[in-house]
Design an enzyme around this catalytic site. Structure first.
Site, PDB file in Angstrom:
ATOM      1  N   CYS A   1      14.172  10.726   6.537  1.00 17.12           N
ATOM      2  CA  CYS A   1      14.031  10.387   7.966  1.00 17.12           C
ATOM      3  C   CYS A   1      15.341  10.368   8.693  1.00 17.12           C
ATOM      4  O   CYS A   1      15.706  10.731   9.648  1.00 17.12           O
ATOM      5  CB  CYS A   1      13.403   9.052   8.079  1.00 17.12           C
ATOM      6  SG  CYS A   1      14.376   7.641   6.991  1.00 17.12           S
TER       7      CYS A   1
ATOM      8  N   LYS B   1       0.900  -1.222  -0.005  1.00 21.14           N
ATOM      9  CA  LYS B   1       0.106   0.112  -0.079  1.00 21.14           C
ATOM     10  C   LYS B   1       0.834   1.220  -0.057  1.00 21.14           C
ATOM     11  O   LYS B   1       1.491   1.435   1.195  1.00 21.14           O
ATOM     12  CB  LYS B   1      -0.963  -0.176   1.265  1.00 21.14           C
ATOM     13  CG  LYS B   1      -2.191   0.554   1.096  1.00 21.14           C
ATOM     14  CD  LYS B   1      -2.121   2.266   0.758  1.00 21.14           C
ATOM     15  CE  LYS B   1      -1.859   3.061   1.926  1.00 21.14           C
ATOM     16  NZ  LYS B   1      -1.694   4.334   1.634  1.00 21.14           N
TER      17      LYS B   1
ATOM     18  N   GLU C   1      10.779  16.409  14.892  1.00 20.94           N
ATOM     19  CA  GLU C   1      10.955  16.243  13.383  1.00 20.94           C
ATOM     20  C   GLU C   1      10.201  17.298  12.600  1.00 20.94           C
ATOM     21  O   GLU C   1       8.761  17.177  12.723  1.00 20.94           O
ATOM     22  CB  GLU C   1      10.567  14.783  13.049  1.00 20.94           C
ATOM     23  CG  GLU C   1      10.929  14.521  11.671  1.00 20.94           C
ATOM     24  CD  GLU C   1      10.806  13.020  11.268  1.00 20.94           C
ATOM     25  OE1 GLU C   1       9.381  12.579  11.378  1.00 20.94           O
ATOM     26  OE2 GLU C   1      11.309  12.483  10.691  1.00 20.94           O
TER      27      GLU C   1
ATOM     28  N   GLU D   1       9.664   1.528  10.572  1.00 21.73           N
ATOM     29  CA  GLU D   1      10.723   2.197  10.190  1.00 21.73           C
ATOM     30  C   GLU D   1      10.264   3.835  10.569  1.00 21.73           C
ATOM     31  O   GLU D   1       9.361   3.919   9.543  1.00 21.73           O
ATOM     32  CB  GLU D   1      11.329   2.128   8.969  1.00 21.73           C
ATOM     33  CG  GLU D   1      12.123   0.710   8.902  1.00 21.73           C
ATOM     34  CD  GLU D   1      13.518   1.220   9.447  1.00 21.73           C
ATOM     35  OE1 GLU D   1      13.944   1.967   9.898  1.00 21.73           O
ATOM     36  OE2 GLU D   1      14.194   0.038   9.037  1.00 21.73           O
TER      37      GLU D   1
HETATM   38  P1  NAD Z   1       2.648   8.591   7.060  1.00 19.87           P
HETATM   39  O1  NAD Z   1       2.869   8.002   8.446  1.00 19.87           O
HETATM   40  O2  NAD Z   1       1.731   9.857   7.262  1.00 19.87           O
HETATM   41  O3  NAD Z   1       2.147   7.644   6.049  1.00 19.87           O
HETATM   42  C1  NAD Z   1       2.863   6.370   5.846  1.00 19.87           C
HETATM   43  C2  NAD Z   1       1.768   5.729   5.201  1.00 19.87           C
HETATM   44  O4  NAD Z   1       0.720   5.025   5.917  1.00 19.87           O
HETATM   45  C3  NAD Z   1       1.134   6.041   4.209  1.00 19.87           C
HETATM   46  O5  NAD Z   1       0.950   4.878   2.908  1.00 19.87           O
HETATM   47  C4  NAD Z   1      -0.475   6.336   4.480  1.00 19.87           C
HETATM   48  O6  NAD Z   1      -1.242   6.226   3.598  1.00 19.87           O
HETATM   49  C5  NAD Z   1      -0.437   5.304   5.640  1.00 19.87           C
HETATM   50  N1  NAD Z   1      -1.311   5.184   6.485  1.00 19.87           N
HETATM   51  C6  NAD Z   1      -1.881   6.485   7.262  1.00 19.87           C
HETATM   52  N2  NAD Z   1      -2.719   6.349   8.117  1.00 19.87           N
HETATM   53  C7  NAD Z   1      -2.901   4.949   8.211  1.00 19.87           C
HETATM   54  C8  NAD Z   1      -3.440   3.933   8.957  1.00 19.87           C
HETATM   55  N3  NAD Z   1      -4.245   4.256  10.010  1.00 19.87           N
HETATM   56  N4  NAD Z   1      -3.302   2.790   8.822  1.00 19.87           N
HETATM   57  C9  NAD Z   1      -2.660   2.208   7.893  1.00 19.87           C
HETATM   58  N5  NAD Z   1      -2.017   3.134   6.968  1.00 19.87           N
HETATM   59  C10 NAD Z   1      -1.949   4.299   7.186  1.00 19.87           C
HETATM   60  O7  NAD Z   1       4.203   9.012   6.817  1.00 19.87           O
HETATM   61  P2  NAD Z   1       4.556  10.077   5.428  1.00 19.87           P
HETATM   62  O8  NAD Z   1       3.874  11.247   5.726  1.00 19.87           O
HETATM   63  O9  NAD Z   1       4.246   9.192   4.342  1.00 19.87           O
HETATM   64  O10 NAD Z   1       6.187   9.907   5.669  1.00 19.87           O
HETATM   65  C11 NAD Z   1       6.620  10.732   6.560  1.00 19.87           C
HETATM   66  C12 NAD Z   1       7.172  10.133   8.012  1.00 19.87           C
HETATM   67  O11 NAD Z   1       7.798   8.841   7.566  1.00 19.87           O
HETATM   68  C13 NAD Z   1       8.202  10.912   8.615  1.00 19.87           C
HETATM   69  O12 NAD Z   1       7.962  10.844   9.883  1.00 19.87           O
HETATM   70  C14 NAD Z   1       9.566  10.191   8.333  1.00 19.87           C
HETATM   71  O13 NAD Z   1      10.493  10.452   9.196  1.00 19.87           O
HETATM   72  C15 NAD Z   1       9.271   8.798   8.113  1.00 19.87           C
HETATM   73  N6  NAD Z   1      10.135   7.736   7.181  1.00 19.87           N
HETATM   74  C16 NAD Z   1      10.944   7.024   8.153  1.00 19.87           C
HETATM   75  C17 NAD Z   1      11.877   6.347   7.240  1.00 19.87           C
HETATM   76  C18 NAD Z   1      12.791   5.410   7.845  1.00 19.87           C
HETATM   77  O14 NAD Z   1      13.257   4.676   7.155  1.00 19.87           O
HETATM   78  N7  NAD Z   1      12.903   5.239   9.057  1.00 19.87           N
HETATM   79  C19 NAD Z   1      11.886   6.338   5.869  1.00 19.87           C
HETATM   80  C20 NAD Z   1      11.005   7.354   5.137  1.00 19.87           C
HETATM   81  C21 NAD Z   1      10.113   8.137   6.094  1.00 19.87           C
END
Ligand code: NAD
Length: 502
Positions: free
Chosen positions: A293, A185, A395, A259
């Site tokens: 991240c 997804k 962050e 992650e």
């Molecule tokens: P997000 O948490 O908003 O969304 C991530 C994913 O989760 C998306 O596909 C979203 O549609 C889905 N999602 C949202 N609500 C959900 C729910 N209730 N149930 C299931 N899925 C759901 O994150 P983002 O805005 O896409 O990315 C930014 C964040 O990701 C930042 O905090 C960043 O640090 C982190 N990040 C971490 C890494 C790592 O490897 N540690 C890498 C990239 C990004």
């Protein structure tokens, strides 16, 4: 659908996108529009997956697991290598796609995203033969105990928008290598690249082994992670979403790999090679528009070199060319969405209210005509010498870093560790002893010494605290996608005399 101007090199989608379920490209009843953040206009139409789509995708993955879970390592290796080869040959067209989709500067897409994806598939193809069980020595000579690494079943991979193809590879390559099937997804802000990647490689895998459903998180994502037939959730995203997912996983007792975000502290000691440190600090925060991240979003600089460091850093930051992500001359693109730009600005407003000084980033941004609707933000350097403002621990996920001044190593380490995050941290020093001592004391999953942002496949990636748990990108990642099965064989006929056997 495309509404971008003809003078731009924006990606033109081949038509409306469809989801991949059990080998069929399936149209959804509802759709939503993807917006090109460089211009703030819709550029593609994406399917809004329903609960029924999730149900079909999980069922297809379950059916496919029967055979894929029993394929030989050779076959899985061949499939992963074929994926890597094909993307290596045809991946270049994904650079304009990434730039159009999430604002990644196209020069970075060519330099980082495209080669990294093939390298990750190739790495897991290479290590999968090493996924061995072991024979366990036990006291009884008539007992043989061995273990097997059994694939888990259907993996739910929920992706973020910032590096969609790399996070896809980080999850899909090891999951498939270990014999699982996958339902992906992608983020609603970066689904087209995942659908196009999947279309490019779909014929290299049996139907149902890889499925992609798209849609907004609280609807499609929530239905997927709550599904009782998911064997493991692998998630990259923010901690708030992680908590919602873990709530659902708690109800079905589904294990997960998380992650999450970070607040990466780079310590620059008095004896640092200042030129390289400044260069890597700039790379650490402004690569990928600061939407990473592992960004170096906090700079702890020794008081003796602080002013020189800040002067050099700010001078370069001021000259960074912000513009259309699809333009190869742009050194920084827009933020991914209007909403995210407002979140970033909100952090900056709060920092100012907390008394943090803006060294650079407040100057007006002059953009060429046509880009007025884009979500741009200048590279920002903030100063909070004592590191007391909330921005030093929160962050931002944008091109914003904050510089602090410290007096001794102990203070630097204590301040670096004073966040709930623990993903990446690092130190710049020419003193080997100091480097190792600080690396030992920093509470983070990734430590860089005299560099930043280098994560070659093989180096475990993951965090502690609010940065999550589990490790990607390394040989040990294969274990994340297996369960140890212990087999105990009796080689003798001795039985305890407990019963009167007839
Ligand atoms: P997000 O948490 O908003 O969304 C991530 C994913 O989760 C998306 O596909 C979203 O549609 C889905 N999602 C949202 N609500 C959900 C729910 N209730 N149930 C299931 N899925 C759901 O994150 P983002 O805005 O896409 O990315 C930014 C964040 O990701 C930042 O905090 C960043 O640090 C982190 N990040 C971490 C890494 C790592 O490897 N540690 C890498 C990239 C990004």
């Amino acid at each position: 659908m495309t509404t971008t101007t003809t003078s731009r090199a924006a990606y033109v989608p081949p038509g409306d996108y469809r989801q991949l379920i059990g080998g069929d490209w399936t149209a959804a009843a509802r759709t939503f529009e993807a917006v090109d953040p460089s211009v703030g206009r819709p550029w593609a139409t994406l399917p809004q997956g329903t609960e029924a789509d999730v149900e079909s995708a999980v069922a297809a993955a379950r059916r496919a697991f029967g055979a894929w879970g029993r394929t030989t390592p050779d076959k899985r290796q061949a499939a992963l290598l074929a994926i890597a080869d094909r993307f290596e040959r045809q991946g270049e067209r994904f650079a304009p796609l990434l730039a159009t989709e999430n604002g990644r500067p196209i020069r970075e897409a060519f330099m980082a995203d495209i080669p990294t994806v093939s390298a990750i598939f190739r790495f897991f193809a290479g290590v999968l033969h090493g996924l061995n069980g072991e024979q366990i020595p036990v006291a009884d000579p008539n007992t043989l105990v061995y273990t097997r690494c059994a694939p888990l079943g259907v993996i739910a991979a929920v992706l973020p928008w910032n590096s969609p193809l790399i996070t896809f590879a980080n999850k899909v390559a090891p999951a498939l290598a270990a014999g699982n099937t996958v339902v992906v997804k992608p983020s609603e802000y970066a689904s087209a690249s995942i659908l196009e990647f999947t279309r490019l490689i779909a014929d290299l895998l049996p139907d149902g082994v890889l499925n992609v459903i798209t849609g907004v998180g609280p609807e499609t994502g929530a239905a997927l992670v709550a599904h009782p037939d998911i064997a493991k959730i692998t998630f990259t995203g923010g901690p708030a979403t992680a908590r919602a997912i873990l709530g659902a996983a708690g109800r079905t007792l589904t294990p997960s790999l998380m992650e999450l975000g970070g607040k990466g502290a780079m310590i620059v000691a008095a004896d640092a090679d200042l030129e390289c440190a400044v260069s890597d600090a700039l790379l650490g925060i402004y690569l990928a528009n600061g939407e990473a991240c592992i960004a170096a979003s906090r700079l702890l600089v020794h008081e003796s070199v602080h002013d020189e460091f800040v002067q050099r850093f700010a001078e370069t930051a001021r000259g960074i060319r912000v513009g259309d992500a699809t333009d190869p001359a742009s050194e920084m693109g827009p933020l991914v969405s209007a909403r995210h730009r407002d979140v970033v600005r909100g952090h900056l407003d709060r920092a100012r209210a907390d008394g943090v000084r803006v060294i650079t980033g407040d100057e007006p941004l002059e953009l060429p005509p046509g880009l007025e609707g884009g979500y741009y933000q200048r590279p920002v350097l903030l100063a909070d010498p004592e590191g007391t403002a909330a921005i030093t621990r929160t962050e931002v996920f944008g091109p914003v870093t904050v510089v602090e001044r410290y007096r001794d190593d102990q203070e630097a380490v204590a301040r670096a560790n004073s966040t709930r995050y623990g993903l990446a941290a690092g130190v710049w020093t020419r003193d080997l002893r100091r480097a190792h001592l600080i690396a030992d004391q920093l509470e983070a999953g990734i430590i860089w010494i005299n560099r930043w942002f280098d994560l070659p496949p093989g180096m475990p990636m993951g965090g502690v605290g609010d940065s999550g748990f589990g490790r990607e990108l390394s040989a040990q990642t294969l274990r994340e996608y297996t369960a140890t099965k212990a087999v105990n064989i009796d080689l003798g006929r001795e039985r305890p005399a407990l019963w009167n056997l007839s």
